[in-house]
Design an enzyme around this catalytic site. Sequence first.
Site, PDB file in Angstrom:
ATOM      1  N   ARG A 171     -56.751  29.875  73.381  1.00  0.00           N
ATOM      2  CA  ARG A 171     -56.106  31.155  73.095  1.00  0.00           C
ATOM      3  C   ARG A 171     -57.022  31.983  72.201  1.00  0.00           C
ATOM      4  O   ARG A 171     -57.885  31.444  71.494  1.00  0.00           O
ATOM      5  CB  ARG A 171     -54.767  30.929  72.399  1.00  0.00           C
ATOM      6  CG  ARG A 171     -53.793  30.043  73.173  1.00  0.00           C
ATOM      7  CD  ARG A 171     -52.542  29.778  72.348  1.00  0.00           C
ATOM      8  NE  ARG A 171     -51.561  28.957  73.071  1.00  0.00           N
ATOM      9  CZ  ARG A 171     -51.494  27.630  72.990  1.00  0.00           C
ATOM     10  NH1 ARG A 171     -52.356  26.976  72.213  1.00  0.00           N
ATOM     11  NH2 ARG A 171     -50.584  26.960  73.667  1.00  0.00           N
ATOM     12  N   LYS A 195     -51.046  26.182  68.139  1.00  0.00           N
ATOM     13  CA  LYS A 195     -49.750  26.607  67.632  1.00  0.00           C
ATOM     14  C   LYS A 195     -49.157  25.523  66.744  1.00  0.00           C
ATOM     15  O   LYS A 195     -49.270  24.334  67.036  1.00  0.00           O
ATOM     16  CB  LYS A 195     -48.796  26.908  68.789  1.00  0.00           C
ATOM     17  CG  LYS A 195     -49.166  28.153  69.588  1.00  0.00           C
ATOM     18  CD  LYS A 195     -48.132  28.432  70.658  1.00  0.00           C
ATOM     19  CE  LYS A 195     -48.430  29.732  71.404  1.00  0.00           C
ATOM     20  NZ  LYS A 195     -47.421  30.023  72.448  1.00  0.00           N
ATOM     21  N   HIS A 266     -56.529  36.099  77.865  1.00  0.00           N
ATOM     22  CA  HIS A 266     -55.555  35.176  78.440  1.00  0.00           C
ATOM     23  C   HIS A 266     -55.804  34.974  79.926  1.00  0.00           C
ATOM     24  O   HIS A 266     -55.494  33.913  80.477  1.00  0.00           O
ATOM     25  CB  HIS A 266     -54.134  35.688  78.204  1.00  0.00           C
ATOM     26  CG  HIS A 266     -53.169  34.603  77.846  1.00  0.00           C
ATOM     27  ND1 HIS A 266     -53.293  33.826  76.711  1.00  0.00           N
ATOM     28  CD2 HIS A 266     -52.068  34.138  78.488  1.00  0.00           C
ATOM     29  CE1 HIS A 266     -52.315  32.939  76.675  1.00  0.00           C
ATOM     30  NE2 HIS A 266     -51.563  33.102  77.742  1.00  0.00           N
ATOM     31  N   ARG A 269     -58.201  32.249  80.131  1.00  0.00           N
ATOM     32  CA  ARG A 269     -57.485  30.977  79.907  1.00  0.00           C
ATOM     33  C   ARG A 269     -56.798  30.526  81.192  1.00  0.00           C
ATOM     34  O   ARG A 269     -56.913  29.360  81.589  1.00  0.00           O
ATOM     35  CB  ARG A 269     -56.468  31.163  78.785  1.00  0.00           C
ATOM     36  CG  ARG A 269     -55.551  29.975  78.506  1.00  0.00           C
ATOM     37  CD  ARG A 269     -54.699  30.276  77.278  1.00  0.00           C
ATOM     38  NE  ARG A 269     -53.577  29.388  77.087  1.00  0.00           N
ATOM     39  CZ  ARG A 269     -53.649  28.204  76.472  1.00  0.00           C
ATOM     40  NH1 ARG A 269     -54.812  27.761  76.021  1.00  0.00           N
ATOM     41  NH2 ARG A 269     -52.567  27.457  76.299  1.00  0.00           N
ATOM     42  N   HIS A 292     -50.619  22.736  75.646  1.00  0.00           N
ATOM     43  CA  HIS A 292     -49.236  23.024  76.025  1.00  0.00           C
ATOM     44  C   HIS A 292     -48.324  21.925  75.492  1.00  0.00           C
ATOM     45  O   HIS A 292     -48.618  20.738  75.630  1.00  0.00           O
ATOM     46  CB  HIS A 292     -49.084  23.075  77.550  1.00  0.00           C
ATOM     47  CG  HIS A 292     -49.636  24.317  78.166  1.00  0.00           C
ATOM     48  ND1 HIS A 292     -50.003  24.391  79.492  1.00  0.00           N
ATOM     49  CD2 HIS A 292     -49.879  25.548  77.642  1.00  0.00           C
ATOM     50  CE1 HIS A 292     -50.447  25.608  79.755  1.00  0.00           C
ATOM     51  NE2 HIS A 292     -50.382  26.326  78.646  1.00  0.00           N
ATOM     52  N   TYR A 301     -49.801  26.403  86.945  1.00  0.00           N
ATOM     53  CA  TYR A 301     -51.129  26.600  87.523  1.00  0.00           C
ATOM     54  C   TYR A 301     -51.303  25.893  88.863  1.00  0.00           C
ATOM     55  O   TYR A 301     -52.155  26.272  89.655  1.00  0.00           O
ATOM     56  CB  TYR A 301     -52.200  26.127  86.529  1.00  0.00           C
ATOM     57  CG  TYR A 301     -52.184  26.950  85.265  1.00  0.00           C
ATOM     58  CD1 TYR A 301     -52.576  28.288  85.266  1.00  0.00           C
ATOM     59  CD2 TYR A 301     -51.748  26.403  84.067  1.00  0.00           C
ATOM     60  CE1 TYR A 301     -52.544  29.048  84.113  1.00  0.00           C
ATOM     61  CE2 TYR A 301     -51.714  27.156  82.907  1.00  0.00           C
ATOM     62  CZ  TYR A 301     -52.108  28.479  82.941  1.00  0.00           C
ATOM     63  OH  TYR A 301     -52.063  29.232  81.803  1.00  0.00           O
TER      64      TYR A 301
END
Length: 324
Positions: A171, A195, A266, A269, A292, A301
């Site tokens: 990210r 995150k 993004h 990504r 994730h 994806y």
Amino acid sequence: MVSALAIGGRKVQRGPVTTDDEAGPLDRELREFERHLRSERGLSPHTLRAYLGDLRDLARHADAVGLGGPDELGVAVLRAWLARQHAEGMSRATLARRTAAARSFTRFLHRKGVLAEDPGVLLGTPRLTRELPSVLSQDQAAHLLDTVDAEGPEGLRDRAILEVFYATGVRVSELCGMDVGDLDTGRRTVRVIGKGDKERTVPIAETAVQAVEEWLRVGRPVFAAEHSGDALFLGARGGRLHASIARRIVHARIAAADDVPDLGPHGLRHSAATHLLEGGADLRSVQEILGHSSLRTTQLYTQVSVERLKKVHRQAHPRGAADS
């Protein structure tokens, strides 16, 4: 309330002075919740800004409907707030985020003892229809990286940024947070803080390692200043590269490449994840690389890859146009 200050024998109006008694019904609790989010939850700056913006809108709504205090915040008020935004045409994704913010806030108030019951658990979540992300083809990605103008320290930095984005799928906040010591050139890995301050180690392609090494050797010393610290990527004034500048760099470099759609960081990504799966990587590995928390997010994806294969089949197979 307006106060007057005597200056030179005359009174000067200082403007409105807001006390806790005159503040909105949720303002004091919202300030406490903000401190809680900043100190304990480990949210990304982007998520924190979004949540606080959502809840300030809720606080304005509560004030407008005459809520007497935080103990009166019930599900009817929350539903009316969300219904107003739905009527104004707010997207389902934003409504879902605002619902999550409200739930988090009411859970906080319930745990504090302000609310006897938690009304947030009664809120439904808008069903999201997830659109497949746009991605570069492998040829477009190769063309972009092969044609970046890497002249001068700025060019070296920008090429390294694009290479790292595509090689790792990080990210934009993760890239900007990287330090020089996070790159292990021997093992060809990079340490990423994602995150919630979760740390992961991501493999990085040799071409990206070379681009970063050249930036560190030739470009970074030109930008470096006393306040640069250990930041891997620097802005023009020597500080850590800001996310908005990183986005601007990616958009500008893609715009300079022929026949490459403008997708932003993004998009790189998404492209990295899709190309990993197309190359035979398994879902669990891609999940770890991207950071994730849920495999369901990564599974998106696989749908991108299938849709791309179907498009190729329709274009290339003699009877592809009739294929469903």
